[in-house]
Design a protein around this motif. Structure first.
Motif, PDB file in Angstrom:
ATOM      1  N   LYS A  29      -3.248   2.340  -4.228  1.00 51.70           N
ATOM      2  CA  LYS A  29      -3.282   1.089  -4.774  1.00 51.70           C
ATOM      3  C   LYS A  29      -2.353  -0.010  -4.012  1.00 51.70           C
ATOM      4  N   LEU A  30      -1.293   0.500  -3.416  1.00 46.04           N
ATOM      5  CA  LEU A  30      -0.496  -0.181  -2.628  1.00 46.04           C
ATOM      6  C   LEU A  30      -0.845  -0.515  -1.198  1.00 46.04           C
ATOM      7  N   PHE A  31      -1.524   0.722  -0.716  1.00 43.42           N
ATOM      8  CA  PHE A  31      -1.718   0.697   0.796  1.00 43.42           C
ATOM      9  C   PHE A  31      -3.098   1.136   0.852  1.00 43.42           C
ATOM     10  N   GLY A 171       8.224  10.853  -7.287  1.00 42.73           N
ATOM     11  CA  GLY A 171       8.322  10.603  -5.731  1.00 42.73           C
ATOM     12  C   GLY A 171       7.496   9.430  -5.392  1.00 42.73           C
ATOM     13  N   GLU A 172       7.144   8.534  -6.314  1.00 40.00           N
ATOM     14  CA  GLU A 172       6.479   7.232  -5.937  1.00 40.00           C
ATOM     15  C   GLU A 172       6.945   6.178  -4.730  1.00 40.00           C
ATOM     16  N   THR A 173       8.332   6.093  -5.287  1.00 42.19           N
ATOM     17  CA  THR A 173       9.023   5.039  -4.683  1.00 42.19           C
ATOM     18  C   THR A 173       9.449   5.443  -3.433  1.00 42.19           C
ATOM     19  N   LEU A 174       9.744   6.802  -3.103  1.00 41.96           N
ATOM     20  CA  LEU A 174       9.989   7.575  -1.887  1.00 41.96           C
ATOM     21  C   LEU A 174       8.920   7.323  -1.033  1.00 41.96           C
ATOM     22  N   GLN A 180       6.267   2.887   4.490  1.00 43.00           N
ATOM     23  CA  GLN A 180       6.607   1.359   5.259  1.00 43.00           C
ATOM     24  C   GLN A 180       7.942   1.567   6.215  1.00 43.00           C
ATOM     25  N   GLY A 181       8.209   2.948   6.356  1.00 40.76           N
ATOM     26  CA  GLY A 181       9.385   3.021   7.334  1.00 40.76           C
ATOM     27  C   GLY A 181      10.652   2.407   7.256  1.00 40.76           C
ATOM     28  N   GLN A 182      10.797   2.305   5.629  1.00 40.85           N
ATOM     29  CA  GLN A 182      12.203   1.602   5.076  1.00 40.85           C
ATOM     30  C   GLN A 182      13.095   2.794   4.895  1.00 40.85           C
ATOM     31  N   ASP A 183      14.425   2.389   4.499  1.00 41.39           N
ATOM     32  CA  ASP A 183      15.593   3.163   4.166  1.00 41.39           C
ATOM     33  C   ASP A 183      15.164   3.899   2.753  1.00 41.39           C
ATOM     34  N   PHE A 184      15.263   4.991   2.497  1.00 41.51           N
ATOM     35  CA  PHE A 184      15.116   5.701   1.177  1.00 41.51           C
ATOM     36  C   PHE A 184      16.247   6.246   0.986  1.00 41.51           C
ATOM     37  N   SER A 185      17.350   6.150   1.312  1.00 34.03           N
ATOM     38  CA  SER A 185      18.552   6.913   1.070  1.00 34.03           C
ATOM     39  C   SER A 185      19.146   6.777  -0.436  1.00 34.03           C
ATOM     40  N   LYS A 211       2.714   2.044 -14.569  1.00 34.73           N
ATOM     41  CA  LYS A 211       1.702   2.725 -13.979  1.00 34.73           C
ATOM     42  C   LYS A 211       0.475   2.043 -14.740  1.00 34.73           C
ATOM     43  N   SER A 212      -0.700   1.989 -13.825  1.00 33.12           N
ATOM     44  CA  SER A 212      -2.132   1.581 -14.127  1.00 33.12           C
ATOM     45  C   SER A 212      -3.023   2.827 -14.130  1.00 33.12           C
ATOM     46  N   ALA A 213      -4.239   2.620 -14.748  1.00 33.28           N
ATOM     47  CA  ALA A 213      -4.991   3.661 -14.787  1.00 33.28           C
ATOM     48  C   ALA A 213      -5.207   4.433 -13.583  1.00 33.28           C
ATOM     49  N   CYS A 214      -5.287   5.542 -13.316  1.00 29.99           N
ATOM     50  CA  CYS A 214      -5.660   6.398 -12.220  1.00 29.99           C
ATOM     51  C   CYS A 214      -7.051   6.000 -11.869  1.00 29.99           C
TER      52      CYS A 214
END
Length: 523
Positions: A29-31, A171-174, A180-185, A211-214
């Motif tokens: 959904k995001l990418f 794990g969604e945000t991770l 996106q190659g962003q910091d996940f620390s 969360k939206s419908a799968c």
């Protein structure tokens, strides 16, 4: 850019892999440009694990490899790896007949061997997958998460390949950050060989999102084995309506892994997801929440959801869930029956209000009984599974008699053939209040390894059945297996009643508040 993500669900019992399905759906959904694939080793014969994994990686050539690991610990009251773990343990520890003790020892040895084989097999599959993926992308990243990892993330630090990103909880945000190659620390994770887990990291709150419908049309495209779970109609397909649990039950890990903040998925989105599955032939749904009705303030959300399921016209479905039965109302009971609930589990643990309070479970047994009467009056005539964990903190023969009285009342409400007592002995989990209790009372020492269950002194402590009542319950369970192994739970309750009798129901439902007398300080 991590633009080719392969999700590998490691082998486990054939349970719908909702975790990786939701992860893949979220990322899409995001990418939407990112290519993804789901590979479920739960649908592959064991002898083909390695070869099937190789073929999948050769064909897909991932740049990001995500392994989902559901199960590690093996204490359970049912058949599994190498037989029945509880029976093996009790025969070895408590049987008086030397031949039975020997049988328990051999059964336990098979169980431990199967456990170690599975542990090292899964680790080898992870390492094999990483090595194979590096043929096509030397910079491939490896993420390992899932239920087992979330509980035993500290112990896995020395077992996984250097550079592995170990994900705890959601794990969604991770994955968003990785893509996106962003910091996940700041996420609940660490990198093997580079960072160490923060102290009490599992207790940190997950990042909330709505969360939206799968999108199951998309999932079907990236997961060829979706029909494995749908085609015969045998499986209950998981649907999540909320995350988080606000309670403090002393032995439970859900409230730590998912966090105490309950996050409700919009009812319209849940129904949309169910309708997609319904149109694919699914009629059996399992609401995979830690608790379907975690507290009274969320009852309106459940009412809204069930009303919308009814309004959508899915009238020939069945559903099941874990339910705190202290949170029912006559209206809710009526909706449950009308929408097709045909099974639910109540984890009351004990039928003694005094013990319920000591285990921090936060409910009133009298209310549970009344709500069960309301559910029966609404027309519920299906199976209820009631989980009992004997010999918890401060169990006595009196509290056992109270549990028997409570169970018999549930049988009077639903019918004895409809109430299935599931007899558990708690498997002590890291990060729980019960573990802290074990440290405080010198049952366990800090720094122990909960994965070392091949060591008998560790295994005995992690399967919670301490003396002075441990031997008594061991003998009762052994007698139940001998008398009626096909109906173990009911037989345990019958033997306990024969040996101890039954308390008055009021004794079970009353638990006076204990007050400590404080000494006055003379100034």
């Amino acid at each position: 850019m991590n633009d080719r993500i392969l999700y590998v669900r490691l082998p486990c019992n054939p349970i719908f892999p909702i975790g990786v399905v939701y992860l893949a759906d979220h990322i899409h959904k995001l990418f939407p440009h990112i290519e993804q694939q789901i590979f479920d080793l739960g649908t592959v014969p064991p002898l083909d694990f390695a070869a099937a994994l190789d073929r999948c990686i050769d064909q897909f050539r991932p740049t990001l490899l995500v392994f989902s690991w559901r199960d590690i610990q093996i204490f359970a009251p049912v058949g599994g790896r190498g037989g029945n773990p509880l029976q093996n343990a009790f025969e070895f520890q408590y049987a008086r007949n030397p031949l039975k003790r020997l049988r328990g020892a051999f059964g336990g040895l098979r169980m431990v061997t199967a456990y170690l084989d599975e542990l090292w097999r899964n680790l080898s599959l992870i390492k094999r997958g990483l090595k194979r993926a590096k043929r096509y992308c030397p910079t491939v990243k490896l993420v390992v998460g899932g239920g087992a990892v979330s509980v035993f993330y500290e112990q896995l630090n020395t077992m996984l390949p250097k550079g592995t990103i170990v994900s705890v909880g959601e794990g969604e945000t991770l994955l968003e950050r990785l893509v996106q190659g962003q910091d996940f620390s700041d996420q609940r994770c660490y990198v093997v060989g580079e960072t160490t887990p923060r102290e009490r990291m599992i207790h940190e709150q997950p990042t909330p999102f709505e969360k939206s419908a799968c999108n199951y049309d998309y999932i079907a495209q990236i997961w060829p084995d979706l029909d494995y779970y749908i085609q015969d109609g045998d499986f209950y397909i998981g649907v999540q309506t909320k995350r988080g649990c606000p309670h403090n039950c002393c032995y439970c890990i859900y409230t730590v892994v998912e966090g105490k903040q309950v996050r409700i998925n919009p009812a319209d989105e849940v129904v949309k997801e169910m309708r997609q599955l319904y149109d694919r032939g699914v009629r059996n749904f399992w609401f995979t929440d830690a608790q379907f009705i975690p507290a009274r303030r969320f009852m309106d959300d459940v009412v809204e959801l069930l009303q919308k399921i009814l309004a959508d016209g899915m009238q020939d479905i069945h559903w099941a869930a874990y339910i705190r039965a202290d949170n029912l109302t006559p209206e809710l009971c009526d909706l449950m029956v009308k929408t097709g609930m045909n099974y639910f589990e109540i984890g009351i643990t004990s039928g003694s209000q005094a013990l319920v309070r000591k285990m921090r479970m936060g409910y009133n047994l009298r209310t549970v009984l009344q709500n069960c009467r309301d559910l029966k009056a609404a027309g519920f005539n299906d199976l209820v599974s009631v989980n009992y964990s004997f010999n918890v903190i401060d169990e006595t023969f009196d509290t056992v008699r109270q549990t028997i009285a409570y169970h018999r009342e549930l049988e009077r409400i639903f019918g004895a053939d409809k109430v299935e007592p599931a007899i558990f002995f708690i498997g002590l989990q890291p990060h729980t209040h019960l573990e802290e209790y074990a440290f405080k009372h010198n049952i366990l020492k800090r720094g122990y390894n909960p994965l070392n269950i091949h060591l008998p002194w560790v295994a005995k402590k992690l399967l919670w059945n301490p003396e002075p009542l441990g031997s008594f319950f061991g003998e009762v369970c052994l007698q139940a297996w001998q008398r009626n192994p096909d109906d173990f739970g009911r037989e345990v309750m019958q033997i306990l009643e024969e040996r101890l009798g039954v308390a008055e129901l009021e004794d079970a439902l009353n638990a006076p508040i204990e007050t400590e007398t404080k000494q006055l300080v003379r100034v």
